[in-house]
Design an enzyme around this catalytic site. Structure first.
Site, PDB file in Angstrom:
ATOM      1  CG  ASN A   6     -58.468 -56.601 -36.046  1.00 56.17           C
ATOM      2  OD1 ASN A   6     -57.242 -56.499 -36.101  1.00 56.17           O
ATOM      3  ND2 ASN A   6     -59.118 -56.636 -34.904  1.00 56.17           N
ATOM      4  NE  ARG A  48     -50.987 -60.571 -26.933  1.00 56.03           N
ATOM      5  CZ  ARG A  48     -51.642 -61.596 -26.375  1.00 56.03           C
ATOM      6  NH1 ARG A  48     -52.294 -62.443 -27.156  1.00 56.03           N
ATOM      7  NH2 ARG A  48     -51.647 -61.778 -25.077  1.00 56.03           N
ATOM      8  CD  GLU A  69     -61.675 -55.378 -31.555  1.00 56.36           C
ATOM      9  OE1 GLU A  69     -60.731 -56.079 -31.119  1.00 56.36           O
ATOM     10  OE2 GLU A  69     -62.540 -55.817 -32.325  1.00 56.36           O
ATOM     11  CB  THR A 100     -60.969 -61.361 -27.628  1.00 54.20           C
ATOM     12  OG1 THR A 100     -60.103 -60.223 -27.723  1.00 54.20           O
ATOM     13  CG2 THR A 100     -62.082 -61.054 -26.653  1.00 54.20           C
ATOM     14  CG  HIS A 190     -63.455 -63.759 -32.053  1.00 54.96           C
ATOM     15  ND1 HIS A 190     -62.386 -62.949 -31.739  1.00 54.96           N
ATOM     16  CD2 HIS A 190     -63.114 -64.992 -31.644  1.00 54.96           C
ATOM     17  CE1 HIS A 190     -61.449 -63.662 -31.135  1.00 54.96           C
ATOM     18  NE2 HIS A 190     -61.858 -64.918 -31.079  1.00 54.96           N
TER      19      HIS A 190
END
Length: 241
Positions: A6, A48, A69, A100, A190
């Site tokens: 990511n 952002r 995503e 998230t 995550h």
């Protein structure tokens, strides 16, 4: 098992000064050159970090898997179907959150996804993934929707105290097993880093992909992006060969 990187927070750093660097597209190129199987980005409603122009440039430049995503808004669905990534991962999105904070609540979104979201995405060849906590009830509803994959939210495990970490790993292991038995792909992401990734891989053997961003990009400030990606790949290879 594949590593997707990511690159959102390369864009975060770029946006901090309003300059054109560092370029997330260049970061994606380096990650793929180092062996990453693909790139993940999250186009948020408030833009952002990743911006619209980044999305189209990533589509043109990424050679491996491209995972978009997004929240399931009409705006994002329109952009996603135009961009045509390999995978669309639907996530909950709160305007005030730093990142998230958990998985989709399937009882809340089921009817909307069934009647509005999935029909639009199914007009394309884009695979659909849902970002979920390792709850059997949510996984079952995702299966009923016909999703292709589930990305298990590993943030609770990553932030757990030592006394609770094994409990969270057990939940993830059972969830991944259930996902595979139902014929879906099990992904994870995550809060993962070089310290906790080995525990996940040792305990949860049924994963297809892991998505890692913040910790990897942060480590690359000291190590460089190529070395950091290779370190994550070496960790994966220790368990998956």
């Amino acid at each position: 098992m594949k590593l997707l990187v990511n690159i959102d927070h390369v864009a975060t750093l770029r946006n901090a000064r309003g300059e054109g660097y560092p370029d997330p597209i260049e970061a994606a190129r380096i990650c793929e050159g180092a062996g990453a199987a693909g790139i993940v980005f999250h186009l948020r409603g408030d833009r952002r970090h990743i911006r619209d122009e980044d999305v189209y440039r990533l589509k043109d430049s990424v050679r491996g898997k491209l995972d978009f995503e997004m929240a399931a808004s009409d705006e994002m669905l329109d952009i996603c179907t135009k961009v045509d990534p390999h995978l669309c991962t639907l996530v909950p999105e709160g305007r005030e959150e730093l990142t998230t904070e958990g998985g989709l609540k399937m009882e809340t979104v089921f009817d909307d996804f069934k009647n509005r979201v999935f029909p639009k995405l199914r007009k394309t060849d884009i695979e659909i993934s849902l970002f979920l906590d390792p709850n059997p009830e949510d996984i079952q509803l995702a299966h009923e929707l016909g999703t292709d994959a589930i990305e298990l939210h590993t943030g609770t495990f990553a932030n757990a105290s030592e006394g609770k970490k094994q409990h969270e790993l057990t939940r993830l292991r059972k969830a991944a097993k259930m996902i595979n038995e139902l014929g879906m792909k099990a992904n994870a992401g995550h809060g993962l880093n070089l310290e906790n990734l080995p525990d996940l891989l040792e305990t949860v053997p049924n994963l297809n992909e892991v998505s890692i961003g913040h910790a990897l990009i942060s480590k690359s400030i000291y190590w460089g992006l190529e070395r950091t990606v290779k370190a994550y790949l070496e960790t994966i290879e220790d368990f998956y060969g």
